[in-house]
Design a protein around this motif. Structure first.
Motif, short mmCIF file in Angstrom:
data_model
loop_
_atom_site.label_atom_id
_atom_site.label_comp_id
_atom_site.label_asym_id
_atom_site.label_seq_id
_atom_site.Cartn_x
_atom_site.Cartn_y
_atom_site.Cartn_z
N ILE A 1 2.46 10.42 -27.93
CA ILE A 1 2.99 10.56 -29.20
C ILE A 1 4.15 11.05 -29.46
CG2 ILE A 1 2.51 10.81 -31.74
CD1 ILE A 1 -0.36 10.59 -31.08
N GLU A 2 5.48 10.22 -29.18
CA GLU A 2 7.06 10.76 -29.13
C GLU A 2 7.93 10.44 -29.98
OE1 GLU A 2 7.88 9.65 -25.33
OE2 GLU A 2 6.90 11.35 -24.34
N ASN A 3 7.41 9.46 -30.97
CA ASN A 3 8.03 8.97 -31.88
C ASN A 3 7.29 8.89 -33.06
OD1 ASN A 3 7.24 6.32 -32.21
ND2 ASN A 3 8.28 5.96 -30.12
N LYS A 4 8.26 8.64 -34.26
CA LYS A 4 7.41 8.48 -35.79
C LYS A 4 6.95 7.39 -35.77
CE LYS A 4 11.25 6.31 -38.31
NZ LYS A 4 11.15 5.62 -39.55
N TYR A 5 7.22 6.13 -35.02
CA TYR A 5 6.50 4.93 -35.34
C TYR A 5 5.08 5.32 -34.63
CZ TYR A 5 10.93 3.33 -35.77
OH TYR A 5 12.32 3.08 -36.49
N ALA A 6 4.41 6.07 -33.82
CA ALA A 6 3.39 6.33 -33.30
C ALA A 6 2.28 6.70 -34.47
CB ALA A 6 3.07 7.37 -32.35
N TYR A 7 3.01 7.29 -35.53
CA TYR A 7 2.27 7.75 -36.39
C TYR A 7 1.76 6.70 -37.51
CZ TYR A 7 3.61 12.30 -35.06
OH TYR A 7 3.94 13.39 -34.16
N GLU A 8 2.48 5.50 -37.27
CA GLU A 8 2.50 4.24 -38.44
C GLU A 8 1.54 3.44 -37.81
OE1 GLU A 8 6.23 3.01 -39.25
OE2 GLU A 8 6.87 5.11 -39.99
N VAL A 9 0.11 3.59 -37.84
CA VAL A 9 -0.93 2.85 -37.02
C VAL A 9 -1.69 2.26 -37.96
CG1 VAL A 9 -0.50 4.17 -34.94
CG2 VAL A 9 -2.31 4.77 -36.49
N ILE A 10 -2.56 1.19 -37.53
CA ILE A 10 -3.67 0.72 -38.19
C ILE A 10 -4.85 1.05 -37.17
CG2 ILE A 10 -4.93 -1.48 -38.77
CD1 ILE A 10 -2.28 -2.53 -39.51
N MET A 11 -5.69 1.86 -37.59
CA MET A 11 -7.11 2.26 -36.84
C MET A 11 -8.10 1.34 -36.77
SD MET A 11 -9.32 5.70 -36.61
CE MET A 11 -7.60 6.86 -37.18
N VAL A 12 -8.47 0.58 -35.83
CA VAL A 12 -9.45 -0.53 -35.78
C VAL A 12 -10.79 0.33 -35.21
CG1 VAL A 12 -10.39 -2.67 -35.22
CG2 VAL A 12 -8.04 -2.30 -35.99
N CYS A 13 -11.90 0.48 -36.00
CA CYS A 13 -12.86 1.00 -35.65
C CYS A 13 -14.04 0.24 -35.94
CB CYS A 13 -13.19 2.52 -36.00
SG CYS A 13 -11.72 3.58 -35.82
N HIS A 14 -15.01 0.58 -34.99
CA HIS A 14 -16.61 -0.10 -35.31
C HIS A 14 -17.45 1.24 -35.83
CE1 HIS A 14 -19.15 -3.39 -35.56
NE2 HIS A 14 -20.21 -2.66 -34.93
N ASN A 15 -17.60 1.27 -37.13
CA ASN A 15 -18.11 2.38 -37.72
C ASN A 15 -17.33 3.51 -37.95
OD1 ASN A 15 -19.97 4.26 -38.85
ND2 ASN A 15 -21.42 4.49 -36.97
N TYR A 16 -16.01 3.48 -38.59
CA TYR A 16 -15.21 4.47 -38.82
C TYR A 16 -15.46 5.71 -39.25
CZ TYR A 16 -11.30 6.80 -41.24
OH TYR A 16 -10.37 7.48 -41.51
N PRO A 17 -16.53 6.13 -39.94
CA PRO A 17 -16.88 7.59 -39.85
C PRO A 17 -17.22 8.25 -38.74
CG PRO A 17 -17.89 6.38 -41.87
CD PRO A 17 -17.55 5.13 -40.71
#
Length: 107
Positions: free
Chosen positions: A4-20
């Motif tokens: 995680i070296e640049n600001k674009y790494a912070y702009e993500v969509i986290m795809v999870c199966h059972n997010y909590p």
């Protein structure tokens, strides 16, 4: 930390199966970040339930193991990397199922 070296790494969509469940692990791992991790999330359980409710998949349970079995995807269950790889393949199948409906919305 080098990943995680640049600001674009912070702009993500986290795809999870059972997010909590998944997010609790991820947040613990990212506590070293000085900035707040900003993201949007998609919980594939919800997507699977919608697909099942409209008849695009025929499943009563939407556990990751059931989805991979349904789609014929190899899955090393309850192994972090195996779960990630399997979820990616499930997401690709969801994308194929949803693409025609999404295209129709844009016409």
């Amino acid at each position: 930390h080098k990943y995680i070296e640049n600001k674009y790494a912070y702009e993500v969509i986290m795809v999870c199966h059972n997010y909590p469940f998944d997010s609790s692990f991820l947040f613990r791992e990212f506590t070293w970040l000085k900035e707040v991790l900003s993201y949007r999330s998609i919980d594939t359980i919800g997507v699977a339930l919608v697909l099942a409710s409209v008849g695009l998949i025929q499943l009563e349970q939407v556990k990751l193991e059931k989805l991979t079995e349904y789609f014929g995807i190899e899955h090393d269950a309850h192994d972090a990397m195996g779960d990630c790889e399997a979820l990616l393949e499930v997401w690709k199948r969801f994308d194929q199922l949803l693409a025609p409906a999404c295209a129709a919305l844009h016409e």
